[in-house]
Design an enzyme around this catalytic site. Structure first.
Site, PDB file in Angstrom:
ATOM      1  N   LYS A 155       0.870  -1.183   0.000  1.00  0.00           N
ATOM      2  CA  LYS A 155       0.000   0.000   0.000  1.00  0.00           C
ATOM      3  C   LYS A 155       0.904   1.229   0.000  1.00  0.00           C
ATOM      4  O   LYS A 155       1.747   1.385   0.880  1.00  0.00           O
ATOM      5  CB  LYS A 155      -0.887  -0.011   1.257  1.00  0.00           C
ATOM      6  CG  LYS A 155      -1.855   1.164   1.297  1.00  0.00           C
ATOM      7  CD  LYS A 155      -2.874   0.997   2.429  1.00  0.00           C
ATOM      8  CE  LYS A 155      -3.720   2.247   2.574  1.00  0.00           C
ATOM      9  NZ  LYS A 155      -3.698   2.776   3.935  1.00  0.00           N
ATOM     10  N   HIS A 186      -5.319   3.081  14.133  1.00  0.00           N
ATOM     11  CA  HIS A 186      -5.701   1.683  13.899  1.00  0.00           C
ATOM     12  C   HIS A 186      -4.519   0.791  14.246  1.00  0.00           C
ATOM     13  O   HIS A 186      -3.390   1.265  14.387  1.00  0.00           O
ATOM     14  CB  HIS A 186      -6.070   1.472  12.421  1.00  0.00           C
ATOM     15  CG  HIS A 186      -4.900   1.673  11.497  1.00  0.00           C
ATOM     16  ND1 HIS A 186      -4.429   2.920  11.154  1.00  0.00           N
ATOM     17  CD2 HIS A 186      -4.069   0.784  10.886  1.00  0.00           C
ATOM     18  CE1 HIS A 186      -3.381   2.796  10.358  1.00  0.00           C
ATOM     19  NE2 HIS A 186      -3.130   1.507  10.190  1.00  0.00           N
ATOM     20  N   ASP A 231      -2.625  -2.683  12.570  1.00  0.00           N
ATOM     21  CA  ASP A 231      -2.629  -3.425  11.305  1.00  0.00           C
ATOM     22  C   ASP A 231      -3.092  -4.863  11.574  1.00  0.00           C
ATOM     23  O   ASP A 231      -2.748  -5.437  12.613  1.00  0.00           O
ATOM     24  CB  ASP A 231      -1.223  -3.450  10.682  1.00  0.00           C
ATOM     25  CG  ASP A 231      -0.785  -2.064  10.201  1.00  0.00           C
ATOM     26  OD1 ASP A 231      -1.648  -1.179  10.031  1.00  0.00           O
ATOM     27  OD2 ASP A 231       0.435  -1.883  10.000  1.00  0.00           O
ATOM     28  N   HIS A 270      -1.484   2.997  15.758  1.00  0.00           N
ATOM     29  CA  HIS A 270      -0.742   4.080  15.091  1.00  0.00           C
ATOM     30  C   HIS A 270      -1.662   4.871  14.174  1.00  0.00           C
ATOM     31  O   HIS A 270      -2.782   4.446  13.886  1.00  0.00           O
ATOM     32  CB  HIS A 270       0.442   3.502  14.303  1.00  0.00           C
ATOM     33  CG  HIS A 270       0.058   2.483  13.266  1.00  0.00           C
ATOM     34  ND1 HIS A 270      -0.248   1.179  13.589  1.00  0.00           N
ATOM     35  CD2 HIS A 270      -0.088   2.569  11.925  1.00  0.00           C
ATOM     36  CE1 HIS A 270      -0.559   0.518  12.484  1.00  0.00           C
ATOM     37  NE2 HIS A 270      -0.480   1.340  11.458  1.00  0.00           N
TER      38      HIS A 270
END
Ligand SMILES: O=C(O)CCC(=O)C(=O)O
Ligand SMILES: [Fe+2]
Length: 321
Positions: free
Chosen positions: A178, A197, A199, A253
């Protein structure tokens, strides 16, 4: 003084133990680390950065030729998130998302043809990150006093009887690329690049263009990641937190934007195949009654569904398992 071969061996062993302990500590206490000496040549990282930056510099119509369509399940491709999020802040980013490895599963139609070096530079980088993922997983296995192959074996073994194929068959971990492109933002206090969020991956690998903006949550405060040229940032994700029964921390993060400079980050998510692997705390780490399992078993896909459901139920900017 001449060094005896045995003292050389001892020195090497001591150095290896120090690396295991440093990585273990960072993964446990922070869930994030800068890795130097990762083996990815500067030239490969430079080509990756130039290719990604070149793609985002194309006119909008050229980028939209690769547009994704999340509504119809087409997640791969070019997307834009200049929309208001659940917490009322604006997510200020464009991104390009596609499967990077294994190469035979990648949909190369979605890899930009411009700049012309995109495909080769990205592929080369993918091979290096795949090797780095294996090295780190073995160090992180040793950090829990387990055999070095333990975590990668667990992430690549078909435990799900409902999924056809040889139950003992070795599967591939997936690498997803990404690229986040955060334009200059006239009112950064009203926006966020990527909201807070964790990961879902086992590990995520991050390169960026040197503009600060990544923040990680540690001891109840947001800490801005330093720029350490030549290093790669590694996050522990949810899949590793589950396997390690919480010994390693999936780091919360977010990405901030700013008024002065465009920020670009390249994130490679290393994850298990969606259905065949069952994520559950490793049995070796479960000791009743002191260390009971902290997570219920689930496939990676089920984990994504659980997370999405929680996000809908709890529309705040913070999503934690
Ligand atoms: O831009 C960054 O440094 C982080 C982006 C991020 O967290 C993500 O894409 O999952
Ligand atoms: Fe992230």
């Amino acid at each position: 003084m001449t060094c005896l071969p045995s003292s050389n061996k001892e020195k090497k062993k001591r150095e290896e133990e120090e690396v295991v302990e440093a990585v273990r500590r960072a993964a446990a206490e922070w869930g994030v680390m800068h890795i130097a000496g990762h083996g990815i040549p500067d030239e490969v990282m430079g080509r990756l950065r130039a290719a990604g930056t070149g793609f985002f510099a194309l006119p909008i119509e050229a980028k939209e030729a690769y547009a994704n369509d999340p509504g119809s399940g087409q997640l791969q491709g070019y997307g834009s998130r200049l929309a208001t999020n659940a917490s009322g802040q604006r997510e200020w980013e464009d991104y390009l998302f596609h499967l990077l490895q294994p190469d035979h599963l990648a949909d190369h139609k979605l890899w930009p043809a411009h700049p012309p070096d995109y495909v080769d530079a990205t592929r080369q980088f993918g091979r290096h990150v795949r090797d780095l993922a294996s090295t780190l997983l073995s160090i992180l296995s040793l950090g829990m006093d387990l055999p070095p192959s333990k975590l990668e074996d667990e992430l690549t073994t078909n435990h799900n009887k409902k999924v056809k194929g040889d139950p003992e068959e070795e599967l591939n971990m997936l690498l997803q690329m990404k690229i986040n492109y955060y334009p200059v933002c006239p009112q950064p206090e009203l926006a966020v690049g990527v909201e807070a969020h964790t990961d879902v991956s086992a590990l995520s690998f991050i390169l960026h263009n040197g503009v600060p903006g990544l923040q990680v949550r540690h001891a109840d405060r947001w800490v801005t990641a330093r720029s350490e040229p030549g290093t790669i940032i590694v996050h522990v994700g949810d899949a590793l937190e589950i396997l390690s029964n919480g010994r390693y921390t999936s780091v919360l993060h977010r990405g901030l934007v700013n008024r002065e400079a465009v920020r670009v980050s390249w994130v490679v998510f290393c994850e298990p195949p969606p259905d065949a692997v069952i994520l559950r705390p490793l049995p070796e780490l479960i000791v009743h009654p002191h260390h009971p399992p902290r997570f219920t078993p689930r496939t990676f896909k089920e984990h994504l569904d659980i997370k999405l459901f929680k996000k809908k139920q709890q529309p705040s900017s913070v999503i934690i398992d």
